[in-house]
Design an enzyme around this catalytic site. Structure first.
Site, PDB file in Angstrom:
ATOM      1  N   ALA A   1      -2.853  -0.996  -7.541  1.00  0.00           N
ATOM      2  CA  ALA A   1      -2.969   0.156  -8.434  1.00  0.00           C
ATOM      3  C   ALA A   1      -1.592   0.737  -8.696  1.00  0.00           C
ATOM      4  CB  ALA A   1      -3.885   1.211  -7.823  1.00  0.00           C
ATOM      5  N   ASP A   2      -1.492   1.473  -9.783  1.00  0.00           N
ATOM      6  CA  ASP A   2      -0.266   2.209 -10.071  1.00  0.00           C
ATOM      7  C   ASP A   2      -0.632   3.461 -10.851  1.00  0.00           C
ATOM      8  OD1 ASP A   2       2.822   1.714  -9.768  1.00  0.00           O
ATOM      9  OD2 ASP A   2       2.523   2.716 -11.690  1.00  0.00           O
ATOM     10  N   GLN A   3       0.257   4.424 -10.783  1.00  0.00           N
ATOM     11  CA  GLN A   3      -0.017   5.717 -11.411  1.00  0.00           C
ATOM     12  C   GLN A   3       1.261   6.259 -12.035  1.00  0.00           C
ATOM     13  OE1 GLN A   3      -1.076   9.146  -8.807  1.00  0.00           O
ATOM     14  NE2 GLN A   3      -3.032   9.015  -9.875  1.00  0.00           N
TER      15      GLN A   3
ATOM     16  N   ALA B   1      -3.958   3.099 -13.065  1.00  0.00           N
ATOM     17  CA  ALA B   1      -4.430   1.736 -13.324  1.00  0.00           C
ATOM     18  C   ALA B   1      -4.802   1.048 -12.024  1.00  0.00           C
ATOM     19  CB  ALA B   1      -3.342   0.925 -14.033  1.00  0.00           C
TER      20      ALA B   1
ATOM     21  N   LYS C   1       2.230  -5.982  -9.032  1.00  0.00           N
ATOM     22  CA  LYS C   1       2.040  -5.837  -7.580  1.00  0.00           C
ATOM     23  C   LYS C   1       0.996  -6.826  -7.069  1.00  0.00           C
ATOM     24  CE  LYS C   1       3.099  -0.885  -7.585  1.00  0.00           C
ATOM     25  NZ  LYS C   1       2.526   0.472  -7.410  1.00  0.00           N
TER      26      LYS C   1
END
Length: 203
Positions: free
Chosen positions: A79-81, A116, A62
């Site tokens: 960010a990612d989850q 993250a 991203k």
């Protein structure tokens, strides 16, 4: 020159992540990106990546897309989850019915949110971080689940796990281990510390 605030590009359309950054005093320019997340998840799985590694790879992709044509000193955060239930990843539900199924599977059990965040300066990654808060859902009744879904409706379809801890979703839980900002999708304190290390925020 260091200051109390700085400007960030946020490679996301997430209102929760934007709110966290803005509440901390940062100026945010949201720049959602068009990423085929499912294809990247499959690729990571085929390569044997852990769910933590996959979350970092998604955040990194991203940020990479959002940093095209940025200035040399511009800062981009992404960010990612991923919801991890005993090694099984949960994606965002596609419908309220699917949200109900996810919540039935999570009910009475503990899951981990692999959260993250990465930071780019110009077009280069300068930092990454992973937080893993643990959340235990209580053994709620079917009547409660029905009332919860009626109350929240389609709003929870944008949330992994089909809950918003900052809203009525808090009633689903008996225990939360970890800071709320990481649960909401952005480990804020480590990010602020890195911005101070980069001397763009006052120490």
């Amino acid at each position: 020159m260091m200051s109390f605030s700085t400007s960030l590009i946020l490679a996301s359309g997430s209102s929760a992540r934007r709110m966290l950054l803005e509440n901390a005093g940062l100026a945010v320019q949201a720049r959602p990106v068009d990423l085929d997340e499912e294809a990247l998840r499959r690729s990571c799985e085929e390569q044997g990546h852990t769910l933590s590694q996959t979350a970092i790879a998604l955040a990194d992709a991203k940020a990479n897309l959002a940093t095209r044509d940025v200035g040399f000193d511009e800062l981009t955060v992404a960010a990612d989850q991923i919801l991890d239930l005993d090694g099984v990843a949960f994606a965002k539900p596609g419908s309220v019915a699917e949200a109900a199924e996810h919540l039935r599977r999570l009910r009475g059990r503990t899951h981990v949110l692999r959260t993250a965040v990465v930071l780019y300066k110009g077009g280069e990654k300068v930092w990454e971080h992973l937080a893993s808060p643990r959340l235990t859902m209580r053994d709620f009744s079917d009547d409660f689940l029905k009332a919860y879904l009626e109350r929240e409706g389609p709003a929870i379809l944008s949330c992994v796990g089909a809950y918003r801890l900052e809203g009525p979703g808090i009633q689903l839980f008996s225990a939360v281990e970890g800071v709320q900002d990481a649960v909401m999708g952005l480990p804020l304190l480590p990010l602020l510390e890195e911005l101070r290390e980069l001397k763009v925020l006052a120490a």
